[in-house]
Design a protein around this motif. Structure first.
Motif, PDB file in Angstrom:
ATOM      1  N   GLY A  62       2.077  -8.555   6.241  1.00 34.28           N
ATOM      2  CA  GLY A  62       0.647  -8.341   6.049  1.00 34.28           C
ATOM      3  C   GLY A  62       0.296  -6.873   5.896  1.00 34.28           C
ATOM      4  N   LEU A  63       1.239  -5.975   6.180  1.00 35.84           N
ATOM      5  CA  LEU A  63       1.046  -4.539   5.998  1.00 35.84           C
ATOM      6  C   LEU A  63       1.886  -4.116   4.790  1.00 35.84           C
ATOM      7  CD1 LEU A  63       1.362  -3.375   9.733  1.00 35.84           C
ATOM      8  CD2 LEU A  63      -0.727  -3.944   8.466  1.00 35.84           C
ATOM      9  N   ASP A  64       1.261  -4.038   3.624  1.00 43.09           N
ATOM     10  CA  ASP A  64       2.000  -3.861   2.367  1.00 43.09           C
ATOM     11  C   ASP A  64       2.794  -2.567   2.313  1.00 43.09           C
ATOM     12  OD1 ASP A  64       1.187  -6.283   1.413  1.00 43.09           O
ATOM     13  OD2 ASP A  64      -0.481  -5.492   0.214  1.00 43.09           O
ATOM     14  N   ALA A  65       2.376  -1.570   3.068  1.00 35.13           N
ATOM     15  CA  ALA A  65       3.100  -0.294   3.051  1.00 35.13           C
ATOM     16  C   ALA A  65       4.508  -0.429   3.604  1.00 35.13           C
ATOM     17  CB  ALA A  65       2.327   0.755   3.850  1.00 35.13           C
ATOM     18  N   PHE A  66       4.782  -1.520   4.305  1.00 32.57           N
ATOM     19  CA  PHE A  66       6.099  -1.713   4.919  1.00 32.57           C
ATOM     20  C   PHE A  66       6.906  -2.804   4.211  1.00 32.57           C
ATOM     21  CE2 PHE A  66       3.478   0.297   8.096  1.00 32.57           C
ATOM     22  CZ  PHE A  66       4.315   1.297   8.570  1.00 32.57           C
ATOM     23  N   LYS A  67       6.490  -3.185   3.032  1.00 29.81           N
ATOM     24  CA  LYS A  67       7.256  -4.142   2.234  1.00 29.81           C
ATOM     25  C   LYS A  67       8.316  -3.379   1.450  1.00 29.81           C
ATOM     26  CE  LYS A  67       6.720  -7.798  -1.237  1.00 29.81           C
ATOM     27  NZ  LYS A  67       5.733  -8.569  -2.054  1.00 29.81           N
ATOM     28  N   GLY A  68       9.589  -3.674   1.747  1.00 31.31           N
ATOM     29  CA  GLY A  68      10.676  -2.907   1.141  1.00 31.31           C
ATOM     30  C   GLY A  68      11.169  -3.455  -0.176  1.00 31.31           C
ATOM     31  N   GLY A  69      10.755  -4.656  -0.542  1.00 32.04           N
ATOM     32  CA  GLY A  69      11.213  -5.274  -1.779  1.00 32.04           C
ATOM     33  C   GLY A  69      11.091  -6.775  -1.676  1.00 32.04           C
ATOM     34  N   ASN A  70      11.759  -7.463  -2.583  1.00 35.02           N
ATOM     35  CA  ASN A  70      11.692  -8.920  -2.635  1.00 35.02           C
ATOM     36  C   ASN A  70      13.105  -9.482  -2.743  1.00 35.02           C
ATOM     37  OD1 ASN A  70      11.426 -11.684  -3.974  1.00 35.02           O
ATOM     38  ND2 ASN A  70       9.283 -11.181  -3.552  1.00 35.02           N
ATOM     39  N   LEU A  71      13.404 -10.450  -1.875  1.00 35.72           N
ATOM     40  CA  LEU A  71      14.751 -11.012  -1.824  1.00 35.72           C
ATOM     41  C   LEU A  71      15.180 -11.604  -3.153  1.00 35.72           C
ATOM     42  CD1 LEU A  71      17.210 -11.785  -0.035  1.00 35.72           C
ATOM     43  CD2 LEU A  71      16.007 -13.919   0.493  1.00 35.72           C
ATOM     44  N   VAL A 120      19.562  -6.836  -0.934  1.00 39.70           N
ATOM     45  CA  VAL A 120      19.225  -6.530   0.457  1.00 39.70           C
ATOM     46  C   VAL A 120      19.561  -5.073   0.759  1.00 39.70           C
ATOM     47  CG1 VAL A 120      19.760  -7.037   2.858  1.00 39.70           C
ATOM     48  CG2 VAL A 120      19.490  -8.911   1.219  1.00 39.70           C
ATOM     49  N   GLU A 121      20.685  -4.602   0.223  1.00 43.85           N
ATOM     50  CA  GLU A 121      21.099  -3.218   0.471  1.00 43.85           C
ATOM     51  C   GLU A 121      20.035  -2.228   0.003  1.00 43.85           C
ATOM     52  OE1 GLU A 121      24.778  -5.731   0.119  1.00 43.85           O
ATOM     53  OE2 GLU A 121      22.885  -5.543  -0.974  1.00 43.85           O
ATOM     54  N   SER A 122      19.447  -2.474  -1.171  1.00 40.81           N
ATOM     55  CA  SER A 122      18.432  -1.543  -1.675  1.00 40.81           C
ATOM     56  C   SER A 122      17.158  -1.604  -0.833  1.00 40.81           C
ATOM     57  CB  SER A 122      18.117  -1.848  -3.144  1.00 40.81           C
ATOM     58  OG  SER A 122      17.452  -3.096  -3.285  1.00 40.81           O
ATOM     59  N   VAL A 123      16.836  -2.793  -0.340  1.00 43.40           N
ATOM     60  CA  VAL A 123      15.650  -2.929   0.515  1.00 43.40           C
ATOM     61  C   VAL A 123      15.847  -2.176   1.826  1.00 43.40           C
ATOM     62  CG1 VAL A 123      14.261  -4.564   1.833  1.00 43.40           C
ATOM     63  CG2 VAL A 123      14.929  -5.110  -0.514  1.00 43.40           C
ATOM     64  N   LEU A 124      17.029  -2.315   2.422  1.00 41.82           N
ATOM     65  CA  LEU A 124      17.292  -1.633   3.686  1.00 41.82           C
ATOM     66  C   LEU A 124      17.226  -0.118   3.540  1.00 41.82           C
ATOM     67  CD1 LEU A 124      20.266  -3.792   5.055  1.00 41.82           C
ATOM     68  CD2 LEU A 124      17.857  -3.904   5.723  1.00 41.82           C
ATOM     69  N   ALA A 125      17.487   0.373   2.317  1.00 43.29           N
ATOM     70  CA  ALA A 125      17.447   1.811   2.056  1.00 43.29           C
ATOM     71  C   ALA A 125      16.109   2.265   1.482  1.00 43.29           C
ATOM     72  CB  ALA A 125      18.573   2.180   1.094  1.00 43.29           C
ATOM     73  N   SER A 126      15.138   1.368   1.436  1.00 36.80           N
ATOM     74  CA  SER A 126      13.859   1.681   0.796  1.00 36.80           C
ATOM     75  C   SER A 126      13.014   2.614   1.653  1.00 36.80           C
ATOM     76  CB  SER A 126      13.088   0.389   0.536  1.00 36.80           C
ATOM     77  OG  SER A 126      12.678  -0.202   1.773  1.00 36.80           O
ATOM     78  N   PRO A 127      12.080   3.351   1.026  1.00 41.06           N
ATOM     79  CA  PRO A 127      11.163   4.202   1.804  1.00 41.06           C
ATOM     80  C   PRO A 127      10.345   3.417   2.825  1.00 41.06           C
ATOM     81  CG  PRO A 127      11.089   4.787  -0.530  1.00 41.06           C
ATOM     82  CD  PRO A 127      11.922   3.532  -0.429  1.00 41.06           C
ATOM     83  N   ALA A 128       9.985   2.168   2.495  1.00 38.81           N
ATOM     84  CA  ALA A 128       9.194   1.370   3.437  1.00 38.81           C
ATOM     85  C   ALA A 128       9.972   1.111   4.716  1.00 38.81           C
ATOM     86  CB  ALA A 128       8.789   0.045   2.784  1.00 38.81           C
ATOM     87  N   PHE A 129      11.258   0.777   4.599  1.00 33.03           N
ATOM     88  CA  PHE A 129      12.093   0.544   5.777  1.00 33.03           C
ATOM     89  C   PHE A 129      12.393   1.862   6.488  1.00 33.03           C
ATOM     90  CE2 PHE A 129      12.151  -3.672   4.582  1.00 33.03           C
ATOM     91  CZ  PHE A 129      13.071  -4.454   5.276  1.00 33.03           C
ATOM     92  N   ALA A 130      12.537   2.935   5.730  1.00 36.06           N
ATOM     93  CA  ALA A 130      12.864   4.238   6.332  1.00 36.06           C
ATOM     94  C   ALA A 130      11.782   4.694   7.299  1.00 36.06           C
ATOM     95  CB  ALA A 130      13.069   5.277   5.240  1.00 36.06           C
ATOM     96  N   LYS A 131      10.532   4.279   7.055  1.00 33.96           N
ATOM     97  CA  LYS A 131       9.460   4.662   7.969  1.00 33.96           C
ATOM     98  C   LYS A 131       9.715   4.134   9.377  1.00 33.96           C
ATOM     99  CE  LYS A 131       5.934   4.409   4.322  1.00 33.96           C
ATOM    100  NZ  LYS A 131       4.749   3.638   3.856  1.00 33.96           N
ATOM    101  N   VAL A 132      10.288   2.934   9.454  1.00 34.17           N
ATOM    102  CA  VAL A 132      10.564   2.314  10.751  1.00 34.17           C
ATOM    103  C   VAL A 132      11.901   2.785  11.305  1.00 34.17           C
ATOM    104  CG1 VAL A 132      10.837   0.116  11.960  1.00 34.17           C
ATOM    105  CG2 VAL A 132       9.160   0.324  10.103  1.00 34.17           C
ATOM    106  N   ILE A 133      12.919   2.752  10.455  1.00 33.72           N
ATOM    107  CA  ILE A 133      14.253   3.149  10.900  1.00 33.72           C
ATOM    108  C   ILE A 133      14.283   4.614  11.326  1.00 33.72           C
ATOM    109  CG2 ILE A 133      16.659   3.417  10.148  1.00 33.72           C
ATOM    110  CD1 ILE A 133      16.170   1.045   8.240  1.00 33.72           C
TER     111      ILE A 133
END
Length: 469
Positions: free
Chosen positions: A361-370, A375-388
């Motif tokens: 529901g928080l679009d800024a944290f959507k890393g991609g679409n399965l 999955v590897e690119s999503v885990l390395a995305s800027p959206a995921f990097a904010k949390v990681i």
């Protein structure tokens, strides 16, 4: 995995446990009659020391010798836990819809009212893609976990059950449900397939439950949850979550008594997540939450002593483990960076991937679409990097706090949405401080095992046993 120490030491009345960045070993008054704690905030090394021996312990002797010998090992172990994990679980949301309108839900109301389901064939495709990903990062003899989460996953029951049947040999499954759709047939299917089942109940009586958990039309679901609990009695893989708000604090002790009487093996008494504004309207004060929470945990111990049967309060047990044996912890919220995007991630019904369900529901944290991205690119995305990249070593007040690696300053979603950014504390800093002091007090009194799962230390190597009289 290694066990840090077994020694005596709990809460004082301080607000935040910030003790500066002076000595490597920081003395902490834990509120115990005889012992204080010494903690290295950087490595989570700790020991309990008799108050009248503190000066001597800090001057020379076995404590300092052990600290010097093992500090580098502990630092490496902690670094591996914090920065070198790969995901082993996915929270799969097979629907955006829910038949309840809970005050504190972290999923926006419009999604829960009018959201979409993931069709069965699409869900099976999703799990097939996840199976292929996990085959590249997990040992062949280990199964990843799929936890069907929500919203209310059983609103899309047909798809969910078809997926479980299709991939029964490939994943370990769990489902977190509000229990309103857990009829005998559903329970029969889930228990037959050895699915872990989590329910939600916030009060020992309907009046308390209904204060925060009702249908959209305002009807009570309290009795439906009790009926599901009775049907699950004797099953070894179920649990109940209670969300602690200002509406139910004074009922936490009776609630624990109800759980124990109903044969609940494990429960969680979770502080309400304050990600969305609605949850903040029922946010309790830290001191009130700590007082009633600790009383409930104490009551669970009394019931164990009276009956010989444990009711483990899992979120508190996790705090104990963060001290005793950090790598043995079962939950990854109370560590920094948290498990979101590192130990697990979340799948939305449209295929969107988020670090955790808390961010759906928080679009800024959507890393991609399965269905479109690896999955590897999503885990390395800027959206995921904010949390990681949220690291308690790098922002105040956490960076100077002695217990920062027993707490982790949860939750990133709360910090961002409630307090304005990732470099902010979560909602309940003082509550975690008091939990850690209480945990150390139990260790000091030799009671910690009573609050943990039987066999928690199987395979755990005790690297030292430091109690200085």
């Amino acid at each position: 995995m290694t066990q840090r120490a077994t020694a005596p030491a709990v809460p004082s009345s301080g607000r935040y446990l910030n003790t500066g960045t002076g000595a490597a070993l920081v003395p902490i008054d834990i509120g115990h009659a005889n012992y204080m704690a010494l903690v290295d905030p950087a490595t989570a090394f700790w020991a309990l020391v008799a108050k009248d021996s503190l000066a001597e312990a800090l001057a020379s002797g076995p404590l300092l010798d052990t600290y010097r010998e093992r500090a580098a090992d502990f630092a490496r172990e902690l670094h591996k836990l914090r920065f070198e994990l790969t995901p082993s679980a996915v929270y799969v949301n097979p629907t955006e819809r829910c038949n309840l309108n809970c005050t504190y839900c972290y999923i926006p109301a419009d999604m829960r009212r009018k959201g979409e389901d993931m069709p069965a064939e699409r869900l099976i495709e999703a799990l097939d893609r996840l199976k292929a990903y996990f085959a590249t990062v997990m040992p062949a003899d280990s199964k990843p976990r799929i936890i069907f989460h929500g919203a209310e996953p059983l609103m899309n029951k047909r798809a969910l059950f078809e997926a479980i049947e299709t991939f029964g040999d490939d994943f370990v499954f769990g489902v977190q449900t509000n229990a309103t759709l857990l009829d005998e047939a559903a329970i029969g299917f889930l228990t037959k397939h050895r699915v872990s089942i989590g329910l939600s109940l916030d009060g020992p009586v309907a009046e308390i439950t209904d204060a925060t958990r009702q249908t959209w039309s305002g009807k009570s679901v309290h009795q439906q949850v009790l009926t599901a609990m009775e049907r699950l009695r004797g099953y070894d893989a179920w649990s109940v979550i209670a969300t602690c708000t200002d509406q139910n604090l004074e009922q936490l002790v009776p609630l624990v008594e109800l759980f124990h009487a109903r044969g609940v093996p494990t429960c969680m008494l979770n502080a309400v997540r304050c990600t969305l504004p609605g949850a903040r309207t029922v946010r309790p004060h830290d001191d009130d939450l700590a007082r009633h929470f600790i009383a409930a945990v104490e009551r669970s111990h009394e019931l164990y002593r009276e009956t010989g049967r444990k009711l483990v309060v899992a979120n508190f047990a996790n705090v104990l483990l963060s001290i005793l044996a950090p790598t043995a912890r079962r939950l990854m919220c109370d560590i920094s960076p948290c498990g979101g995007g590192r130990a697990f991630f979340a799948l939305a019904p449209d295929g969107g991937l988020f670090p955790c369900s808390e961010f759906i529901g928080l679009d800024a944290f959507k890393g991609g679409n399965l269905f479109q991205d690896s999955v590897e690119s999503v885990l390395a995305s800027p959206a995921f990097a904010k949390v990681i990249g949220r690291n308690v070593d790098e922002f105040a007040p956490c960076s100077s706090c002695a217990i920062r690696h027993f707490c982790g300053s949860p939750c990133p979603a709360e910090a961002h949405e409630m307090n304005g950014g990732m470099k902010q504390v979560g909602a309940f800093c003082g509550f975690y401080e008091q939990q850690v002091r209480y945990a150390l007090r139990l260790i000091a009194d030799g009671k910690a095992d009573d609050f943990l799962w039987d066999g928690w230390d199987d395979g755990v190597e005790s690297t030292f046993n430091m109690i200085l009289q």
